[in-house]
Design a protein around this motif. Structure first.
Motif, short mmCIF file in Angstrom:
data_model
loop_
_atom_site.label_atom_id
_atom_site.label_comp_id
_atom_site.label_asym_id
_atom_site.label_seq_id
_atom_site.Cartn_x
_atom_site.Cartn_y
_atom_site.Cartn_z
N TYR A 374 0.84 -1.13 0.09
CA TYR A 374 0.00 0.08 -0.49
C TYR A 374 0.72 1.45 -0.23
N LYS A 375 0.34 2.02 -0.88
CA LYS A 375 1.44 3.53 -1.20
C LYS A 375 2.91 3.38 -1.28
N ARG A 376 2.97 2.08 -2.06
CA ARG A 376 5.04 2.04 -1.82
C ARG A 376 4.72 1.78 -3.55
N ASP A 377 4.70 2.24 -4.43
CA ASP A 377 5.03 2.88 -5.85
C ASP A 377 6.13 1.92 -6.39
N GLU A 378 7.71 2.64 -5.98
CA GLU A 378 8.82 2.24 -5.91
C GLU A 378 9.12 1.24 -5.64
N MET A 379 8.99 0.77 -3.97
CA MET A 379 9.18 -1.24 -3.45
C MET A 379 8.52 -1.59 -4.11
N ASN A 380 6.87 -1.26 -4.97
CA ASN A 380 6.63 -2.42 -5.70
C ASN A 380 6.81 -3.38 -7.02
N ALA A 381 7.72 -1.91 -7.27
CA ALA A 381 8.48 -2.24 -8.99
C ALA A 381 9.24 -2.54 -8.91
N GLU A 382 9.91 -2.53 -7.95
CA GLU A 382 11.16 -4.19 -7.67
C GLU A 382 10.61 -5.45 -7.09
N GLY A 387 4.84 -9.82 -13.22
CA GLY A 387 4.10 -11.10 -13.28
C GLY A 387 4.67 -11.69 -11.76
N TRP A 388 6.25 -11.80 -11.32
CA TRP A 388 6.80 -12.32 -10.17
C TRP A 388 7.10 -11.65 -9.34
N LEU A 389 7.05 -12.68 -7.97
CA LEU A 389 7.74 -11.37 -6.77
C LEU A 389 8.57 -12.27 -6.86
N HIS A 390 9.49 -11.26 -6.07
CA HIS A 390 11.16 -10.89 -5.79
C HIS A 390 10.73 -11.65 -4.39
N THR A 391 11.36 -12.82 -4.35
CA THR A 391 10.53 -13.49 -2.37
C THR A 391 11.41 -12.56 -1.33
N GLY A 392 12.77 -11.99 -2.78
CA GLY A 392 13.80 -11.71 -1.11
C GLY A 392 14.87 -13.04 -0.44
#
Length: 515
Positions: A374-382, A387-392
């Motif tokens: 929520y409200k984290r556009d820059e983080m969402n782009a990473e 379509g893939w979730l980068h889990t870290g």
């Protein structure tokens, strides 16, 4: 898109199919599916009466309860987004989340009114509702009074599987918490996973003992049992002896208990005085475990199956699971195979898929992957790319498709030009030193090595262990460059509400001591 996949419909259809079945047991209170569905309707109409509209955010602060669950389902029934807050947080931490989440209504368990009063000192325009005790919070309303006065009819709001259902704030072990938005479809597909690998029997009864502010309490087992019209026995918070008492009393057959509380259950002095023979399946999850732990849990609890799973809030949470107990025993530290509807890849730092058995970041794609922060556009782009979730998370897949977790990407220690997995060191320390109850390993800045391996350990009651002894024993399992350069003995390790060790605090404690 299947619009019937909503949290509200799960309850509504269960009430139609299994009206007289027991839905929820909480203390001495017990509700059938028909009664629970009416309670959800009343709670939904309470929300409407408080001015909650489609898309608005509402939150709850409290321990597990009937009210907690019904407000969650009620929010879904009116198209609102439900926020589950960690009751272990300080007032300042809560204040940040409440403001960041744009919550319009906050439901508060009576025992947390004072911390909420502090948290809301600088926040305004939030409606407050108190449940589970006497009302003392200024400006708040009483939930029981509102609920009793509300209509029991369905508010008839059209909600779809693609609509936002929940905002769950992640633990914030590496920074400020961030709200993960899960859709109704995300949550229902997650339930499909458990229904596939842990299909309930007609006689099954589930214990809900993990905190509902965490995916382990709100989603794992909970929704899948509701789908099949089975009873949920809700504990306010986990206590090993009380868990034993409830398993015996209600003949609980299924439970989700994470590794740390499961260890507490196994070590509970009074466990053997209870009849736990009804318990047939336990699903657990942790970054690390040993074959010895799996054998002990299955044998001492008399389980048909012990399932080890891997998941994260952003995947609602299930990613992989062991189907048979033998899988986790034959392949130590495996987290099973990916759920059938998910794609899982292991990639290097350039995003290229690596070979079988080679380590890299775990990527996940599927219908249970969250919408974004929520409200984290820059983080969402990473975090969400193509379509893939980068889990870290760092892990690998073996030749049979079993997933193994290595470490959090941010917890890899770079020491003397070598990469050291903190998790690998933790496992080795605990295996070599049975006197220890817990171990956590972090990298601390070092002039010569770049980062030095530091171990923080907790000794079991009545046991003893010295630094030289610990390192000497651990040397049998690890290369020399992976051994701790320093060992810190602690009475306990700092943890967040989901039981994860707060490694950032451990690093900070060393830095403060060196000043």
């Amino acid at each position: 898109m299947i619009d019937g996949l909503t949290m509200s419909n799960v309850v509504k259809r269960a009430a139609a199919l299994f009206p007289t079945n027991t839905a929820v047991i909480f203390g001495e209170r017990e509700y059938s599916y028909s009664e629970y569905n009416q309670r959800v309707n009343r709670a939904a109409n309470v929300l409407k009466g408080l001015g909650v509209n489609f898309g608005d955010h509402v939150a709850i602060l409290g321990r597990n309860s009937v009210e907690y669950l019904e407000v969650c389902h009620a929010a879904g029934r009116v198209g609102a987004v439900f926020g589950a807050l960690n009751w272990r947080l300080s007032s300042s931490e809560l204040s940040f989340i409440i403001a960041d989440g744009d919550f319009k209504v906050l439901f508060v368990e009576a025992g947390f009114q004072s911390v909420v009063a502090e948290a809301l000192a600088d926040l305004h325009n939030i409606s407050l509702v108190v449940f589970g005790g006497d009302l003392t919070l200024d400006g708040a309303q009483d939930y029981v009074a509102l609920h009793d006065a509300a209509a029991s009819s369905d508010p008839c709001v059209v909600v779809s599987s693609s609509d936002d259902a929940m905002i769950m704030y992640t633990s914030g072990t590496t920074g400020q918490p961030k709200g993960a938005i899960l859709t109704h479809g995300n949550i229902c597909w997650d339930a499909v996973g458990y229904l596939t690998y842990m299909a309930p029997k007609p006689y099954d009864c589930a214990l809900v003992s993990m905190p509902m502010f965490h995916v382990s309490g709100m989603h794992i087992v909970t929704t899948s049992m509701l789908v099949r019209g089975r009873p949920l026995v809700i504990m306010p918070q986990f206590d090993p002896e009380q868990a034993c008492r409830l398993i015996q009393k209600h003949r609980v057959t299924i439970a989700c208990i994470l590794v740390t509380p499961l260890q507490l259950l196994l070590d509970c002095p009074g466990r053997k005085q209870f009849d736990l023979s009804s318990l047939r399946r336990v699903i657990t999850a942790a970054a690390k475990y040993t074959t010895k732990f799996g054998v002990r849990a299955k044998a001492e609890l008399g389980l048909e199956r012990l399932h080890m799973a891997y998941g994260l809030t952003e995947a609602a949470p299930l990613v992989s699971i062991t189907e048979e107990s033998g899988q986790m025993l034959a392949k130590e530290n495996t987290l099973g195979r990916p759920v059938w509807y998910l794609d899982v890849r292991i990639v290097d730092d350039n995003g290229q898929e690596v070979a079988v058995g080679e380590q890299g970041e775990i990527l996940v794609r599927g219908p249970n992957v969250f919408k974004g922060y929520y409200k984290r556009d820059e983080m969402n782009a990473e975090v969400r790319q193509n379509g893939w979730l980068h889990t870290g998370d760092i892990g690998y897949l073996d030749s049979e498709g079993y997933l193994f977790f290595v470490d959090r990407k941010k917890d890899i220690i770079k020491s003397g030009g070598e990469n050291v997995s903190s998790l690998e060191v933790e496992i080795a320390i605990l295996r070599a030193n049975p006197e220890l109850a817990e171990a956590a390993v972090v990298g601390i800045a070092h002039e010569r090595w770049g980062e030095a391996v530091n171990a923080f350990v907790v000794i079991k009651s009545g046991q003893s262990c010295e630094t030289d002894q610990l390192i000497s024993r651990t040397r049998e399992y690890l290369a020399g460059y992976k051994l701790p350069k320093s060992v810190h003995f602690r009475d306990n390790l700092p943890k967040n509400g989901s039981g994860k060790v707060l490694k950032r605090q451990l690093r900070e404690s060393v830095a403060q001591n060196e000043k």
